[in-house]
Design a protein around this motif. Structure first.
Motif, PDB file in Angstrom:
ATOM      1  N   LEU A   1       0.810  -1.215   0.000  1.00  0.00           N
ATOM      2  CA  LEU A   1       0.000   0.000   0.000  1.00  0.00           C
ATOM      3  C   LEU A   1       0.845   1.268   0.000  1.00  0.00           C
ATOM      4  O   LEU A   1       0.375   2.324  -0.414  1.00  0.00           O
ATOM      5  CB  LEU A   1      -0.933   0.001   1.216  1.00  0.00           C
ATOM      6  N   VAL A   2       2.082   1.169   0.456  1.00  0.00           N
ATOM      7  CA  VAL A   2       2.949   2.353   0.404  1.00  0.00           C
ATOM      8  C   VAL A   2       3.918   2.288  -0.776  1.00  0.00           C
ATOM      9  O   VAL A   2       4.671   3.238  -1.000  1.00  0.00           O
ATOM     10  CB  VAL A   2       3.756   2.515   1.721  1.00  0.00           C
ATOM     11  N   THR A   3       3.883   1.174  -1.516  1.00  0.00           N
ATOM     12  CA  THR A   3       4.843   0.993  -2.615  1.00  0.00           C
ATOM     13  C   THR A   3       4.283   1.448  -3.960  1.00  0.00           C
ATOM     14  O   THR A   3       4.759   2.433  -4.549  1.00  0.00           O
ATOM     15  CB  THR A   3       5.276  -0.487  -2.714  1.00  0.00           C
ATOM     16  N   TRP A   4       3.265   0.775  -4.447  1.00  0.00           N
ATOM     17  CA  TRP A   4       2.792   1.012  -5.813  1.00  0.00           C
ATOM     18  C   TRP A   4       2.097   2.358  -6.005  1.00  0.00           C
ATOM     19  O   TRP A   4       2.271   3.003  -7.056  1.00  0.00           O
ATOM     20  CB  TRP A   4       1.902  -0.140  -6.262  1.00  0.00           C
ATOM     21  N   PRO A   5       1.300   2.840  -5.056  1.00  0.00           N
ATOM     22  CA  PRO A   5       0.696   4.169  -5.249  1.00  0.00           C
ATOM     23  C   PRO A   5       1.723   5.289  -5.396  1.00  0.00           C
ATOM     24  O   PRO A   5       1.403   6.349  -5.941  1.00  0.00           O
ATOM     25  CB  PRO A   5      -0.143   4.358  -3.982  1.00  0.00           C
ATOM     26  N   ALA A   6       2.959   5.059  -4.942  1.00  0.00           N
ATOM     27  CA  ALA A   6       3.990   6.090  -5.077  1.00  0.00           C
ATOM     28  C   ALA A   6       4.273   6.417  -6.536  1.00  0.00           C
ATOM     29  O   ALA A   6       4.581   7.564  -6.886  1.00  0.00           O
ATOM     30  CB  ALA A   6       5.276   5.646  -4.370  1.00  0.00           C
ATOM     31  N   LEU A   7       4.160   5.411  -7.414  1.00  0.00           N
ATOM     32  CA  LEU A   7       4.381   5.658  -8.840  1.00  0.00           C
ATOM     33  C   LEU A   7       3.264   6.520  -9.426  1.00  0.00           C
ATOM     34  O   LEU A   7       3.502   7.367 -10.292  1.00  0.00           O
ATOM     35  CB  LEU A   7       4.478   4.331  -9.585  1.00  0.00           C
TER      36      LEU A   7
ATOM     37  N   SER B   1       1.382  12.112 -11.163  1.00  0.00           N
ATOM     38  CA  SER B   1       0.543  13.289 -10.901  1.00  0.00           C
ATOM     39  C   SER B   1       1.385  14.544 -10.711  1.00  0.00           C
ATOM     40  O   SER B   1       1.096  15.596 -11.297  1.00  0.00           O
ATOM     41  CB  SER B   1      -0.310  13.039  -9.648  1.00  0.00           C
ATOM     42  N   PHE B   2       2.440  14.438  -9.920  1.00  0.00           N
ATOM     43  CA  PHE B   2       3.308  15.594  -9.695  1.00  0.00           C
ATOM     44  C   PHE B   2       4.005  16.032 -10.978  1.00  0.00           C
ATOM     45  O   PHE B   2       4.276  17.217 -11.183  1.00  0.00           O
ATOM     46  CB  PHE B   2       4.367  15.270  -8.628  1.00  0.00           C
TER      47      PHE B   2
ATOM     48  N   PHE C   1      -1.985   9.834  -3.279  1.00  0.00           N
ATOM     49  CA  PHE C   1      -1.290   8.554  -3.480  1.00  0.00           C
ATOM     50  C   PHE C   1      -0.133   8.355  -2.503  1.00  0.00           C
ATOM     51  O   PHE C   1       0.133   7.229  -2.079  1.00  0.00           O
ATOM     52  CB  PHE C   1      -0.806   8.441  -4.936  1.00  0.00           C
ATOM     53  N   VAL C   2       0.567   9.421  -2.130  1.00  0.00           N
ATOM     54  CA  VAL C   2       1.619   9.264  -1.118  1.00  0.00           C
ATOM     55  C   VAL C   2       1.025   9.353   0.283  1.00  0.00           C
ATOM     56  O   VAL C   2       1.727   9.125   1.271  1.00  0.00           O
ATOM     57  CB  VAL C   2       2.741  10.318  -1.275  1.00  0.00           C
TER      58      VAL C   2
ATOM     59  N   VAL D   1       8.184  14.716  -7.591  1.00  0.00           N
ATOM     60  CA  VAL D   1       8.308  13.581  -8.520  1.00  0.00           C
ATOM     61  C   VAL D   1       9.474  12.705  -8.097  1.00  0.00           C
ATOM     62  O   VAL D   1       9.359  11.478  -7.983  1.00  0.00           O
ATOM     63  CB  VAL D   1       8.517  14.064  -9.971  1.00  0.00           C
ATOM     64  N   ILE D   2      10.608  13.336  -7.845  1.00  0.00           N
ATOM     65  CA  ILE D   2      11.801  12.603  -7.414  1.00  0.00           C
ATOM     66  C   ILE D   2      11.514  11.854  -6.117  1.00  0.00           C
ATOM     67  O   ILE D   2      11.872  10.681  -5.954  1.00  0.00           O
ATOM     68  CB  ILE D   2      12.983  13.571  -7.229  1.00  0.00           C
ATOM     69  N   GLY D   3      10.846  12.537  -5.177  1.00  0.00           N
ATOM     70  CA  GLY D   3      10.552  11.918  -3.896  1.00  0.00           C
ATOM     71  C   GLY D   3       9.673  10.690  -4.018  1.00  0.00           C
ATOM     72  O   GLY D   3       9.937   9.649  -3.392  1.00  0.00           O
ATOM     73  N   ALA D   4       8.617  10.776  -4.813  1.00  0.00           N
ATOM     74  CA  ALA D   4       7.686   9.652  -4.956  1.00  0.00           C
ATOM     75  C   ALA D   4       8.366   8.431  -5.581  1.00  0.00           C
ATOM     76  O   ALA D   4       8.142   7.293  -5.158  1.00  0.00           O
ATOM     77  CB  ALA D   4       6.488  10.080  -5.789  1.00  0.00           C
ATOM     78  N   VAL D   5       9.202   8.658  -6.578  1.00  0.00           N
ATOM     79  CA  VAL D   5       9.922   7.550  -7.214  1.00  0.00           C
ATOM     80  C   VAL D   5      10.859   6.870  -6.215  1.00  0.00           C
ATOM     81  O   VAL D   5      10.943   5.629  -6.145  1.00  0.00           O
ATOM     82  CB  VAL D   5      10.714   8.051  -8.436  1.00  0.00           C
ATOM     83  N   LEU D   6      11.546   7.649  -5.408  1.00  0.00           N
ATOM     84  CA  LEU D   6      12.486   7.081  -4.438  1.00  0.00           C
ATOM     85  C   LEU D   6      11.767   6.328  -3.319  1.00  0.00           C
ATOM     86  O   LEU D   6      12.289   5.334  -2.794  1.00  0.00           O
ATOM     87  CB  LEU D   6      13.361   8.195  -3.852  1.00  0.00           C
TER      88      LEU D   6
END
Length: 476
Positions: free
Chosen positions: A326-332, A337-338, A361-362, A445-450
């Motif tokens: 739940l904290v992994t895939w929604p990050a993408l 979105s960002f 999502f995050v 964007v960078i944060g969500a990918v990481l």
């Protein structure tokens, strides 16, 4: 001499303070009062944190007239110094014997007044003072503010593990704490633009200390409610004389084996570095690019929407997918979105929409972060065969703030790189304003990918495995 007892795989001295033990054993069953009380703690504490983290830069740069580069150095020096002190403060918390109010709650009341006073002192206007005095005052007051805040934040964080050992209960506490944090952000970022800026979108010097006083009173009420409503239920044994000293190098070495801890800490750092800084960037995006600071109030209020939406579905989503997924895939999806705000020439309304969508999502990670940290702390006790919750939480704070101390400095430097001119205020050139808007989109964007990378490739425990470990170390 204190006797010893075994709690799970952990052997510690039985608490000598019978009043503390009796208070723990007489606590009513875990329930809604604890959840609300824990929410109020974050609501109060973070109201002043949001004020300082979001608006101190504007105050010192635009009002006090400290250059962005010098301000970035002040923040970096103070946060790094504060971070170094965190493990020692955590040790003070661990070594302090419990009282009839619990082991951790007394710290909240003891350091409340110093926290309020130092926050207000940060916003004293020294614009007419010599430049060296401005620098010295900013260094001293910000450093003291950070130290005092740690004496509240560390025991407050460690307290979650002593309220309940049940994973569902911890998830609820984490959810309510996150709600409190988001509400603090909503309240401050909604009312602050209406108070701090004039009709020409420029900050008003005298209003900053007024807002600091108002929010200080609000914080006092919230933390008092935490003290009344929250009860600790797990006895934290006293330390023996030998256990009161600790090898910090050993703790850090054990951290390397604790992959859940590495993943959570890394994601926490990333969130502070790239995502939570959108609050600061929004001030400059809407002041310089959109020339519409009045929309910041609406944006601040609207940030409650994604977290509330996530809150309503987080439990069934956990039951269906588990916390890790739940904290992994929604990050993408958050990254996508960002990215719209970073790449496309969207209107201010659409900028707000896509930022809120990304925050939704995050938001699952935001809601679950403290539950994940509590699990990782239990896993640390499992690995080391010793309970040092305050020290571990302080070490987490140390690592997070040591690295994230560069975030505000990074923004100040990035603004300088794209050509932001303090003297122009809201009237930046079109090129500079566009660059600021691009920065406001690309950083999250960078944060969500990481965040995705942390939980997909580093975190290695299932929910069932973590529940078993938590029950073992808590003697359940």
């Amino acid at each position: 001499m204190a006797t010893e007892a075994k709690v799970g795989k952990v052997t510690l001295a039985v608490p000598s303070n019978q009043e503390y033990v009796d208070g723990i054993k007489s606590a009513p069953a875990f329930g809604i009062k604890d959840k609300l009380g824990y929410m109020f703690g974050d609501l109060g504490f973070n109201s002043l944190q949001v004020l300082v983290n979001t608006y101190l830069m504007i105050f010192f740069v635009n009002i006090v007239q400290i250059t962005p580069v010098h301000f970035s150095l002040i923040i970096a020096i103070c946060k790094a110094s504060d971070a170094i002190n965190d493990p020692f403060i955590g040790r003070v918390v661990d070594n302090k014997a419990g009282s009839k109010f619990g082991k951790y709650k007394p710290f909240l009341m003891k350091y409340l007044l110093p926290y309020l006073v130092t926050t207000i002192l940060l916003f004293v206007n020294l614009a007419s003072a010599p430049y060296a005095v401005k620098i010295g005052y900013a260094l001293i007051t910000y450093f003291i503010w950070g130290i005092v805040g740690t004496f509240i934040n560390v025991p407050y964080g460690a307290m979650l593990s002593s309220i309940t050992a049940d994973m569902k209960g911890r998830t609820d506490l984490s959810n309510f704490r996150s709600i409190g944090s988001v509400m603090a952000n909503v309240i401050v970022t909604s009312i602050a633009p209406l108070i701090l800026f004039d009709q020409m979108d420029n900050p008003v010097a005298s209003q900053f200390v007024v807002l600091a006083i108002i929010l200080s009173v609000f914080t006092a009420v919230c933390l008092f409610l935490t003290h009344i409503l929250v009860r600790e239920r797990i006895v934290i044994p006293d330390k023996t004389d030998e256990q009161k000293s600790i090898n910090y190098f050993k703790i850090m070495k054990t951290f390397v084996k604790n992959r859940p801890m590495i993943a959570v800490i890394s994601a926490y750092i990333i969130t502070k570095f790239f995502i939570q800084t959108t609050g600061i960037m929004n001030q400059y995006v809407f002041m310089s690019h959109y020339r519409a600071t009045e929309q910041l109030a609406a944006l601040g209020l609207a940030t409650l929407i994604p977290i509330v939406a996530a809150m309503f579905i987080v439990k069934p989503m956990i039951n269906r997918f588990g916390k890790k997924n739940l904290v992994t895939w929604p990050a993408l999806l958050a990254a996508a979105s960002f990215a719209v705000n970073a790449v496309f020439p969207v209107s201010s309304t659409m900028y707000i929409f896509f930022q809120l969508l990304g925050q939704f999502f995050v938001g699952f990670f935001s809601l679950l972060i403290w539950s994940l940290i509590a699990d990782a702390v239990d896993y640390q006790a499992y690995l080391t065969k010793d309970r040092n919750d305050g020290t571990i939480c302080a070490t987490i704070t140390f690592l997070v703030f040591l690295v994230s101390s560069l975030s505000t400095s990074m923004i100040a430097l990035l603004l300088d790189v794209v050509g932001y001119d303090v003297a122009l205020g809201a009237a930046q050139t079109t090129e500079v304003a566009s660059s600021i808007k691009m920065l406001g989109g690309i950083l999250p964007v960078i944060g969500a990918v990481l965040i995705f990378v942390c939980f997909h490739f580093i975190y290695n425990m299932t929910d069932a495995e973590m529940q078993k470990i938590s029950q073992e170390v808590n003697g359940l």
